[in-house]
Design an enzyme around this catalytic site. Structure first.
Site, PDB file in Angstrom:
ATOM      1  N   ILE A 150       0.836  -1.194   0.000  1.00  0.00           N
ATOM      2  CA  ILE A 150       0.000   0.000   0.000  1.00  0.00           C
ATOM      3  C   ILE A 150       0.874   1.248   0.000  1.00  0.00           C
ATOM      4  O   ILE A 150       1.952   1.281   0.591  1.00  0.00           O
ATOM      5  CB  ILE A 150      -0.950   0.018   1.219  1.00  0.00           C
ATOM      6  CG1 ILE A 150      -1.909   1.220   1.145  1.00  0.00           C
ATOM      7  CG2 ILE A 150      -0.177   0.022   2.527  1.00  0.00           C
ATOM      8  CD1 ILE A 150      -3.029   1.188   2.180  1.00  0.00           C
ATOM      9  N   SER A 151       0.423   2.294  -0.693  1.00  0.00           N
ATOM     10  CA  SER A 151       1.079   3.584  -0.733  1.00  0.00           C
ATOM     11  C   SER A 151       2.506   3.435  -1.273  1.00  0.00           C
ATOM     12  O   SER A 151       2.694   2.948  -2.380  1.00  0.00           O
ATOM     13  CB  SER A 151       1.050   4.206   0.671  1.00  0.00           C
ATOM     14  OG  SER A 151       1.368   5.576   0.627  1.00  0.00           O
ATOM     15  N   ALA A 152       3.543   3.816  -0.488  1.00  0.00           N
ATOM     16  CA  ALA A 152       4.918   3.624  -0.943  1.00  0.00           C
ATOM     17  C   ALA A 152       5.199   2.149  -1.184  1.00  0.00           C
ATOM     18  O   ALA A 152       5.945   1.775  -2.093  1.00  0.00           O
ATOM     19  CB  ALA A 152       5.901   4.183   0.079  1.00  0.00           C
ATOM     20  N   GLY A 154       2.939   0.128  -2.250  1.00  0.00           N
ATOM     21  CA  GLY A 154       2.269  -0.178  -3.512  1.00  0.00           C
ATOM     22  C   GLY A 154       3.131   0.182  -4.701  1.00  0.00           C
ATOM     23  O   GLY A 154       3.223  -0.560  -5.684  1.00  0.00           O
ATOM     24  N   HIS A 174      -2.090  -1.272  -3.888  1.00  0.00           N
ATOM     25  CA  HIS A 174      -3.142  -0.578  -3.158  1.00  0.00           C
ATOM     26  C   HIS A 174      -2.724   0.876  -2.909  1.00  0.00           C
ATOM     27  O   HIS A 174      -1.714   1.130  -2.255  1.00  0.00           O
ATOM     28  CB  HIS A 174      -3.414  -1.264  -1.816  1.00  0.00           C
ATOM     29  CG  HIS A 174      -3.966  -2.645  -1.962  1.00  0.00           C
ATOM     30  ND1 HIS A 174      -5.250  -2.973  -1.589  1.00  0.00           N
ATOM     31  CD2 HIS A 174      -3.423  -3.782  -2.460  1.00  0.00           C
ATOM     32  CE1 HIS A 174      -5.466  -4.267  -1.850  1.00  0.00           C
ATOM     33  NE2 HIS A 174      -4.362  -4.765  -2.373  1.00  0.00           N
TER      34      HIS A 174
END
Length: 333
Positions: A150-152, A154, A174
């Site tokens: 997720i985020s970084a 992801g 994500h």
């Protein structure tokens, strides 16, 4: 000494010896954490392994690499996502690397730095090394190795899928972005705000080339993104889908001939009872679902469907954890 005590003593010694040999590979009735460290020329990272309930070292298991976001770590990521609970039922091994504060004060994976965007280099090489280390310690089915984040984490997932397409059978991004969505720190800030300045089609070719000598190897991708994400602009999710569809266009025959198009083959509208509406865009080519894009309406920067109550989670969205696993488990390398 009485014969009975001698027998008990011998039995205890044999049991201790058996535990010493079996180590973490011993079958356990309940799931548990194991801990490790892997390092190479580019540094070292700690990681945690969730060994699922009923793990039998004689039976090959799938492996899921889970990459946390900023200001996070293995324990919080495991709790927020609930992947360990699913693992106890489905039997896969879950691996959570931990970013060092010395590498990034906010514990973000440094996905925007060119050293980390190449095979055998930087943080990508460390994460690949962790996967290899876990394969050496447990009975892993090499055909069923997956990655998500997720985020970084992801954005780092996109790098791992691009540069190690011979390792991962499929992946899920994500609230992240595409491969090489930025190549500088300032560029990453712009990408988070407004999307990457780079062409997803051009980066799709770069992703296809990153694994070395490209071969016909599809890279199925699942993308989750909230439509109200103010941390990572939702356009990044769109770009990730388009980039990997371009990669798959090249992967099927080595030619950029639009055999795989950035056009959904079906669109589904969904609604979580008492929760959020969402739209699913499917991209199926050659009888195979190559990409699936979930847009959760009104959701911000969060793990969808988590009931943990932790920051960056949204219980009103569809269950991203279960959807992710059901998507990934359908593919083998």
């Amino acid at each position: 000494m009485k014969p009975g005590i001698e027998m008990i003593k011998a039995g205890l010694l044999a049991l201790c010896a058996w535990f010493a040999v079996a180590g973490p590979a011993h079958a356990q009735a309940v799931g548990h954490w194991d801990f490790g460290v892997y390092g190479n020329l580019y540094g070292a990272r700690e990681y945690q392994v969730w060994v699922p309930a009923g793990y039998d070292p004689a039976q090959p298991r799938p492996l899921l690499l889970v990459l946390h976001g900023c200001v996070n770590g293995p324990n919080l990521m495991g709790e927020a996502s609930g992947f360990n609970d699913v693992a106890d039922v489905e039997g896969y091994i879950t691996v959570y690397p931990r970013q060092n504060v010395t590498a990034n004060p906010a514990r973000c994976w440094n996905w925007q730095l060119p050293v980390n965007q190449a095979r055998g280099s930087g943080e990508a090489s460390i994460l690949a090394g962790i996967v290899d280390a876990v394969k050496g310690d447990y009975n892993v089915d090499a055909r069923r190795v997956y990655v998500t984040g997720i985020s970084a984490g992801g954005a780092m997932t996109s790098i791992m899928l691009a540069c190690y397409s011979d390792v991962f059978a499929a992946g899920a991004v994500h609230s992240g972005g595409m491969y090489k969505g930025a190549t500088t720190v300032s560029g990453s800030a712009y990408a988070l705000l407004a999307g990457s300045i780079y062409s997803p089609d051009g980066n799709g070719r770069s992703a296809w080339e990153c694994s070395g000598s490209p071969s016909p190897r599809p890279i199925p991708l699942l993308v989750f993104h909230g439509s109200a994400d103010a941390t990572v602009n939702p356009v990044n999710g769109q770009q990730a889908v388009r980039q990997f569809l371009q990669t798959n266009d090249l992967a099927d025959d080595g030619i950029d001939n639009d055999s795989v198009k950035y056009v959904p083959t079906s669109t589904i509208a969904g609604q979580v009872p008492g929760g959020r509406a969402y739209t699913v865009y499917n991209y199926t080519y050659g009888g195979q679902l190559l990409a699936q894009h979930y847009v959760i309406h009104g959701m911000g920067h969060a793990w969808s469907g988590s009931t943990s109550g932790l920051p960056f989670t949204d219980p009103k969205g569809p269950d991203a954890t279960l959807i992710t696993w059901l998507f990934l488990k359908g593919y083998q390398r």
